[in-house]
Design a protein around this motif. Sequence first.
Motif, mmCIF file in Angstrom:
data_model
loop_
_atom_site.group_PDB
_atom_site.id
_atom_site.type_symbol
_atom_site.label_atom_id
_atom_site.label_comp_id
_atom_site.label_asym_id
_atom_site.label_seq_id
_atom_site.Cartn_x
_atom_site.Cartn_y
_atom_site.Cartn_z
ATOM 1 N N PRO A 59 0.830 -1.216 0.000
ATOM 2 C CA PRO A 59 0.000 0.000 0.000
ATOM 3 C C PRO A 59 0.866 1.268 0.000
ATOM 4 O O PRO A 59 1.945 1.287 0.581
ATOM 5 C CB PRO A 59 -0.797 -0.113 1.305
ATOM 6 C CG PRO A 59 -0.420 -1.393 1.957
ATOM 7 C CD PRO A 59 0.735 -1.970 1.263
ATOM 8 N N ARG A 60 0.289 2.286 -0.648
ATOM 9 C CA ARG A 60 1.044 3.537 -0.789
ATOM 10 C C ARG A 60 0.476 4.677 0.050
ATOM 11 O O ARG A 60 1.100 5.745 0.125
ATOM 12 C CB ARG A 60 1.033 3.970 -2.255
ATOM 13 C CG ARG A 60 1.885 3.089 -3.149
ATOM 14 C CD ARG A 60 1.728 3.531 -4.580
ATOM 15 N NE ARG A 60 2.766 2.991 -5.446
ATOM 16 C CZ ARG A 60 2.847 3.236 -6.743
ATOM 17 N NH1 ARG A 60 1.937 4.000 -7.316
ATOM 18 N NH2 ARG A 60 3.825 2.720 -7.461
ATOM 19 N N LEU A 61 -0.695 4.504 0.608
ATOM 20 C CA LEU A 61 -1.317 5.589 1.382
ATOM 21 C C LEU A 61 -1.815 5.063 2.724
ATOM 22 O O LEU A 61 -2.224 3.901 2.824
ATOM 23 C CB LEU A 61 -2.523 6.172 0.618
ATOM 24 C CG LEU A 61 -2.241 6.909 -0.685
ATOM 25 C CD1 LEU A 61 -3.552 7.305 -1.344
ATOM 26 C CD2 LEU A 61 -1.362 8.138 -0.472
ATOM 27 N N TRP A 62 -1.790 5.914 3.727
ATOM 28 C CA TRP A 62 -2.346 5.587 5.037
ATOM 29 C C TRP A 62 -2.915 6.867 5.623
ATOM 30 O O TRP A 62 -2.255 7.912 5.587
ATOM 31 C CB TRP A 62 -1.261 5.023 5.962
ATOM 32 C CG TRP A 62 -1.766 4.506 7.273
ATOM 33 C CD1 TRP A 62 -2.473 3.354 7.489
ATOM 34 C CD2 TRP A 62 -1.588 5.105 8.564
ATOM 35 N NE1 TRP A 62 -2.741 3.202 8.826
ATOM 36 C CE2 TRP A 62 -2.211 4.264 9.514
ATOM 37 C CE3 TRP A 62 -0.966 6.270 9.010
ATOM 38 C CZ2 TRP A 62 -2.236 4.549 10.881
ATOM 39 C CZ3 TRP A 62 -0.987 6.566 10.367
ATOM 40 C CH2 TRP A 62 -1.616 5.708 11.288
ATOM 41 N N ALA A 206 3.586 4.199 9.328
ATOM 42 C CA ALA A 206 2.266 3.702 9.736
ATOM 43 C C ALA A 206 2.447 2.345 10.406
ATOM 44 O O ALA A 206 3.224 1.519 9.905
ATOM 45 C CB ALA A 206 1.368 3.569 8.513
ATOM 46 N N PRO A 207 1.743 2.110 11.518
ATOM 47 C CA PRO A 207 1.929 0.829 12.216
ATOM 48 C C PRO A 207 1.444 -0.353 11.388
ATOM 49 O O PRO A 207 0.569 -0.221 10.534
ATOM 50 C CB PRO A 207 1.062 1.003 13.476
ATOM 51 C CG PRO A 207 0.093 2.089 13.148
ATOM 52 C CD PRO A 207 0.746 2.979 12.149
ATOM 53 N N GLY A 208 2.042 -1.501 11.650
ATOM 54 C CA GLY A 208 1.709 -2.704 10.892
ATOM 55 C C GLY A 208 0.503 -3.452 11.428
ATOM 56 O O GLY A 208 0.153 -4.512 10.914
ATOM 57 N N LEU A 216 2.923 0.577 5.174
ATOM 58 C CA LEU A 216 3.244 1.054 3.820
ATOM 59 C C LEU A 216 4.254 0.143 3.129
ATOM 60 O O LEU A 216 5.229 -0.303 3.749
ATOM 61 C CB LEU A 216 3.808 2.480 3.874
ATOM 62 C CG LEU A 216 2.826 3.575 4.306
ATOM 63 C CD1 LEU A 216 3.564 4.889 4.547
ATOM 64 C CD2 LEU A 216 1.722 3.766 3.267
ATOM 65 N N GLY A 217 4.028 -0.092 1.835
ATOM 66 C CA GLY A 217 4.934 -0.950 1.061
ATOM 67 C C GLY A 217 6.364 -0.437 1.081
ATOM 68 O O GLY A 217 7.310 -1.216 1.030
ATOM 69 N N GLY A 218 6.519 0.863 1.129
ATOM 70 C CA GLY A 218 7.865 1.444 1.126
ATOM 71 C C GLY A 218 8.485 1.502 2.521
ATOM 72 O O GLY A 218 9.568 2.058 2.686
ATOM 73 N N GLY A 219 7.791 0.977 3.525
ATOM 74 C CA GLY A 219 8.302 1.018 4.903
ATOM 75 C C GLY A 219 7.903 2.312 5.577
ATOM 76 O O GLY A 219 6.972 2.352 6.363
#
Length: 314
Positions: A59-62, A206-208, A216-219
Amino acid sequence: MSVSFCGLQLAHPVINASGTFDLLAANTAFGESLRERFPFAAFVSKTITLEPRKGNPPPRLWEAPAGLLNSIGLPNKGLQGYLANDLPAISELLGKVRAQPPVPLITNVMGSTAAEIAQLLNACEQREEISAVELNVSCPNVKTGLDIGADPVQLEVVVREVRPHLSKPLIVKLTPNTADVAACALAAQEGGADAISLINTLRAMAPGGGSPKPWLGGGTGGLSGPAIRPVALAQVAAAARRVSIPVVGMGGVQSAKHAQDLLDVGATLVAVGTESFRDPSAGSRIAHELSGAAETPANATPDHPGASTLLNLK
Ligand code: RRO
């Protein structure tokens, strides 16, 4: 309301933050009404890199409390794709916008070395559709780029090296993820920037949701929106105090009051970013309100009740 910015005449002081308004998609969605009431006095493109990039994995947004976290990771067609496809389409569309003075195009570019940036500037120099360039040294979502903007010494060296490749106005977009943003602002000016813009997003996570792996996919990602507004105000004020070139202020602007706050601390222009996702006409609303804002006493309509009211403290 008209503003002179680096030799460009603008109808008002409100522009878009790079990457927060897809002009071609907006044209498909809103058509004639977009051209009739264009939200911005200048249009800033999404960041372009030399080579095409796919961007970060999803995911790219949170959605953060009072903000948005993005880990988009600079997906773009690369310089050649931009010059061949997007630039002609954007410029044709801007030509059809009913605005006086016309809406100039500011192309945002990013490179990981001075040589790469020089190539990008050379290309922008040759295209008359481009009125100015914003150099992004502040994306939080790639390993390269951030370091240049976070270190004043390195930033000044790079800006000085690339400056001769562009005769058009050069705006350097600064990162808030640095120890001393005013030192970076001064470094950009000393290197030859005609203006600075700030702030880009704040690096955040963002928390997992129970997993050690973040959402987020990018960490990590970049935080924008109302949550960063007071940070933006502090950093724009600090930068504007240190430089003599114009400053484009941004970060969580949702209303004319927020825009005026940035103008009051020394910004010449204000950019609207995350708010355009919620309200694509936010730019024109804010510009319109701003034209009457001078009649409103600064503290007449606080946009937040403040802690003392919320906690019932007197
Ligand atoms: O594409 C992005 O992930 C991105 C960029 Br280039 C930027 O400058 N700021 C940001 O929050 N995201």
